[in-house]
Design an enzyme around this catalytic site. Structure first.
Site, PDB file in Angstrom:
ATOM      1  N   GLY A  72       0.807  -1.220   0.000  1.00 33.51           N
ATOM      2  CA  GLY A  72       0.000   0.000   0.000  1.00 33.51           C
ATOM      3  C   GLY A  72       0.837   1.265   0.000  1.00 33.51           C
ATOM      4  O   GLY A  72       0.532   2.228  -0.721  1.00 33.51           O
ATOM      5  N   SER A  73       1.898   1.281   0.782  1.00 33.99           N
ATOM      6  CA  SER A  73       2.710   2.500   0.869  1.00 33.99           C
ATOM      7  C   SER A  73       3.342   2.822  -0.479  1.00 33.99           C
ATOM      8  O   SER A  73       3.351   3.982  -0.906  1.00 33.99           O
ATOM      9  CB  SER A  73       3.807   2.342   1.926  1.00 33.99           C
ATOM     10  OG  SER A  73       3.227   2.097   3.186  1.00 33.99           O
ATOM     11  N   ASN A 152      -8.403   4.178   8.164  1.00 34.41           N
ATOM     12  CA  ASN A 152      -7.839   3.031   8.862  1.00 34.41           C
ATOM     13  C   ASN A 152      -7.971   3.118  10.376  1.00 34.41           C
ATOM     14  O   ASN A 152      -7.847   2.115  11.055  1.00 34.41           O
ATOM     15  CB  ASN A 152      -6.366   2.842   8.479  1.00 34.41           C
ATOM     16  CG  ASN A 152      -5.579   4.120   8.563  1.00 34.41           C
ATOM     17  OD1 ASN A 152      -5.911   5.118   7.925  1.00 34.41           O
ATOM     18  ND2 ASN A 152      -4.537   4.124   9.362  1.00 34.41           N
ATOM     19  N   GLN A 180      -7.801  -0.141   3.226  1.00 34.11           N
ATOM     20  CA  GLN A 180      -8.703  -0.701   4.242  1.00 34.11           C
ATOM     21  C   GLN A 180     -10.014  -1.204   3.640  1.00 34.11           C
ATOM     22  O   GLN A 180     -10.685  -2.048   4.223  1.00 34.11           O
ATOM     23  CB  GLN A 180      -9.034   0.348   5.317  1.00 34.11           C
ATOM     24  CG  GLN A 180      -7.888   0.658   6.247  1.00 34.11           C
ATOM     25  CD  GLN A 180      -7.526  -0.492   7.173  1.00 34.11           C
ATOM     26  OE1 GLN A 180      -8.370  -1.286   7.580  1.00 34.11           O
ATOM     27  NE2 GLN A 180      -6.251  -0.591   7.518  1.00 34.11           N
ATOM     28  N   SER A 200      -3.480  -3.404  -0.704  1.00 37.27           N
ATOM     29  CA  SER A 200      -2.377  -4.162  -0.124  1.00 37.27           C
ATOM     30  C   SER A 200      -2.871  -5.523   0.351  1.00 37.27           C
ATOM     31  O   SER A 200      -3.884  -5.616   1.047  1.00 37.27           O
ATOM     32  CB  SER A 200      -1.799  -3.369   1.053  1.00 37.27           C
ATOM     33  OG  SER A 200      -0.783  -4.110   1.680  1.00 37.27           O
ATOM     34  N   ALA A 201      -2.148  -6.589  -0.023  1.00 35.18           N
ATOM     35  CA  ALA A 201      -2.619  -7.961   0.228  1.00 35.18           C
ATOM     36  C   ALA A 201      -2.743  -8.306   1.708  1.00 35.18           C
ATOM     37  O   ALA A 201      -3.648  -9.040   2.097  1.00 35.18           O
ATOM     38  CB  ALA A 201      -1.686  -8.957  -0.458  1.00 35.18           C
ATOM     39  N   THR A 238      12.279  -7.782 -10.743  1.00 39.81           N
ATOM     40  CA  THR A 238      11.764  -9.133 -10.952  1.00 39.81           C
ATOM     41  C   THR A 238      10.499  -9.306 -10.122  1.00 39.81           C
ATOM     42  O   THR A 238      10.478  -8.964  -8.945  1.00 39.81           O
ATOM     43  CB  THR A 238      12.830 -10.167 -10.530  1.00 39.81           C
ATOM     44  OG1 THR A 238      14.000  -9.912 -11.300  1.00 39.81           O
ATOM     45  CG2 THR A 238      12.340 -11.589 -10.755  1.00 39.81           C
ATOM     46  N   CYS A 326       1.161   2.534  12.768  1.00 41.41           N
ATOM     47  CA  CYS A 326       2.286   3.330  12.291  1.00 41.41           C
ATOM     48  C   CYS A 326       2.644   4.425  13.277  1.00 41.41           C
ATOM     49  O   CYS A 326       3.758   4.908  13.300  1.00 41.41           O
ATOM     50  CB  CYS A 326       1.942   3.959  10.958  1.00 41.41           C
ATOM     51  SG  CYS A 326       1.021   2.837   9.938  1.00 41.41           S
TER      52      CYS A 326
HETATM   53  C1  PLP Z   1      -1.952  -0.420   5.901  1.00 46.86           C
HETATM   54  C2  PLP Z   1      -2.295   0.809   5.121  1.00 46.86           C
HETATM   55  C3  PLP Z   1      -1.393   1.351   4.194  1.00 46.86           C
HETATM   56  C4  PLP Z   1      -0.005   0.793   4.003  1.00 46.86           C
HETATM   57  O1  PLP Z   1      -0.009  -0.432   3.373  1.00 46.86           O
HETATM   58  P1  PLP Z   1       1.334  -1.347   3.435  1.00 46.86           P
HETATM   59  O2  PLP Z   1       1.046  -2.488   2.536  1.00 46.86           O
HETATM   60  O3  PLP Z   1       1.470  -1.757   4.874  1.00 46.86           O
HETATM   61  O4  PLP Z   1       2.450  -0.504   2.967  1.00 46.86           O
HETATM   62  C5  PLP Z   1      -1.790   2.452   3.473  1.00 46.86           C
HETATM   63  N1  PLP Z   1      -3.001   2.998   3.625  1.00 46.86           N
HETATM   64  C6  PLP Z   1      -3.897   2.512   4.508  1.00 46.86           C
HETATM   65  C7  PLP Z   1      -5.241   3.145   4.620  1.00 46.86           C
HETATM   66  C8  PLP Z   1      -3.573   1.403   5.286  1.00 46.86           C
HETATM   67  O5  PLP Z   1      -4.458   0.939   6.166  1.00 46.86           O
END
Ligand code: PLP
Length: 395
Positions: A72-73, A152, A180, A200-201, A238, A326
């Protein structure tokens, strides 16, 4: 073994054992580099494209609009930084909100240091962004609107469709951080007018370190990681084949159960909210009562310090959070709770509980029973609470 109840699914989820099983052969058997020519490795190209298709379908997108990232980041960073670069000739202004995840907020602040203008929109007391405020913030030089799908910390689901329509009307790109929301609420990028979407998985029972950015066809976006020609030359490196298989498998499983999970979790969530508000005095629910993620509850308890609450719950085998994983460890109150107007001392006494499909009513009862005792005990030690009680008596 003592009790162990995991109620921090907004921080991360358990990887589904079926997902792990699907991933394993891609470490030790089918380990070829998808870019290689021989069939042993090239078969992984096929596998990758099958996973891309699963994800595209779940969003109403096309297969070639899904780009794999490391989470996600990265997706958030990519969406903002590369858009700003690609649309520099059109303008230098972006619109976002005060309650975004730090992956957006800190990227926006970085861009400000490079001369980009950023508007951070306020939210109301429930954490909702007003679409009309988005419209009012638009300038001729606005190139991007980025508003998260669901928060989140407090779980509020934003009016994405309305904001998407405003962006479209004004010819401005619309990105949403759906980390989220994806696989917790239904999302259709066409219906909601979304141009870019981050996911994000590990937030939907997949592995950590893999995610994707949906980029609508036609959006001019630069590559973010420079190197090889992977991901249609937009994201070098890769491919993380085991991770991609893990994310695709998790998406397939989660998509098939989305409605039933959402129903189950939201009923349990409402039971939790009702019990806490009824049985623990001087408590408030943070976030919108109705427009909220099925698995999120967030409370503020007056006269309580959140950190001690978490530690005492941990001693009872309960994993929860004070807001965002975080920011834990830092003493600053959550920027989200401040943005919804909570005073510092109340923002400090907050608790986020995030459920999963494995959470049971017994888990919730155990949590609330322990929470009642712990809150009472912490308050007994609080001079502020003592003063407050005296004043109440005088009234
Ligand atoms: C967890 C989260 C992220 C970050 O995702 P990662 O895969 O941990 O880098 C970004 N945005 C929101 C809203 C999240 O909850």
């Amino acid at each position: 073994m003592g009790k162990f109840i995991y109620l921090d699914n907004a921080a991360t989820t358990k990887t589904d054992p079926k997902v792990v099983e699907a991933m394993l052969p891609y470490f030790t058997e089918n380990y070829g580099n998808p870019s290689s020519v021989y069939s042993f490795a090239a078969a992984n190209k096929e596998v990758e494209s099958e996973q891309r298709e699963i994800i595209a379908k779940s969003l109403g997108a096309k297969t070639n609009e899904i780009y794999f990232t490391a989470g996600g980041s990265e997706s958030d960073n990519w969406a903002l930084k590369a858009t700003v670069e690609a649309y520099a000739d059109k303008g230098n202004h972006i619109i976002t909100t005060k309650i975004e995840h730090h992956a957006i907020l800190h990227t926006a602040q970085y861009l400000e240091s490079k001369g980009i203008q950023v508007t951070y929109l306020d939210v109301d007391e429930n954490g909702l962004v007003d679409p009309e405020a988005v419209r009012a913030a638009i300038r001729p030089e606005t190139i991007l609107i980025s508003v998260m799908f669901a928060n989140n910390e407090i779980g509020t689901i934003e009016p994405i469709k309305e904001i998407g329509a405003i962006a479209k009307e004004n010819g401005i790109l619309f990105h949403t951080d759906a980390v989220q929301a994806y696989m917790h609420v239904p999302i259709d990028v066409e219906e909601l007018h979304i141009d870019m979407l981050s996911a994000s998985a590990h937030k939907f029972n997949g592995p950590k370190g893999i995610g994707f950015l949906y980029i609508r066809k036609g959006v001019k976006i630069r590559s973010f990681i420079h190197g090889g020609a992977q991901e249609r030359k937009r994201r070098a490196g890769t491919e993380n084949v085991p991770g991609i298989v893990g994310m695709g498998t998790a998406a397939k499983l989660a998509y098939a159960t989305l409605d039933e999970r959402a129903k189950y979790e939201s009923e349990l969530r409402d039971y939790l909210i009702d019990r806490v508000l009824k049985e623990i005095p001087y408590t408030r629910l943070n976030g919108d009562r109705v427009k909220r993620l099925p698995n999120n509850a967030n409370f503020s308890f007056r006269f309580i310090e959140g950190e001690s609450l978490l530690i005492m719950l941990d001693m009872k085998g309960i994993c929860t959070s004070s807001g965002s994983a975080c920011t834990s460890g830092s003493l600053d109150p959550s920027h989200v709770l401040l943005a919804i107007g909570l005073p510092h001392e109340i923002a400090h006494g907050s608790l986020r509980v995030s459920l999963s499909e494995e959470t049971t009513k017994e888990d919730i009862d155990y949590l609330v029973d322990e929470l009642k005792k712990i809150v009472a005990r912490i308050r007994e030690m609080s001079p502020l609470y003592e003063d407050f009680l005296k004043k109440e008596k005088v009234k």
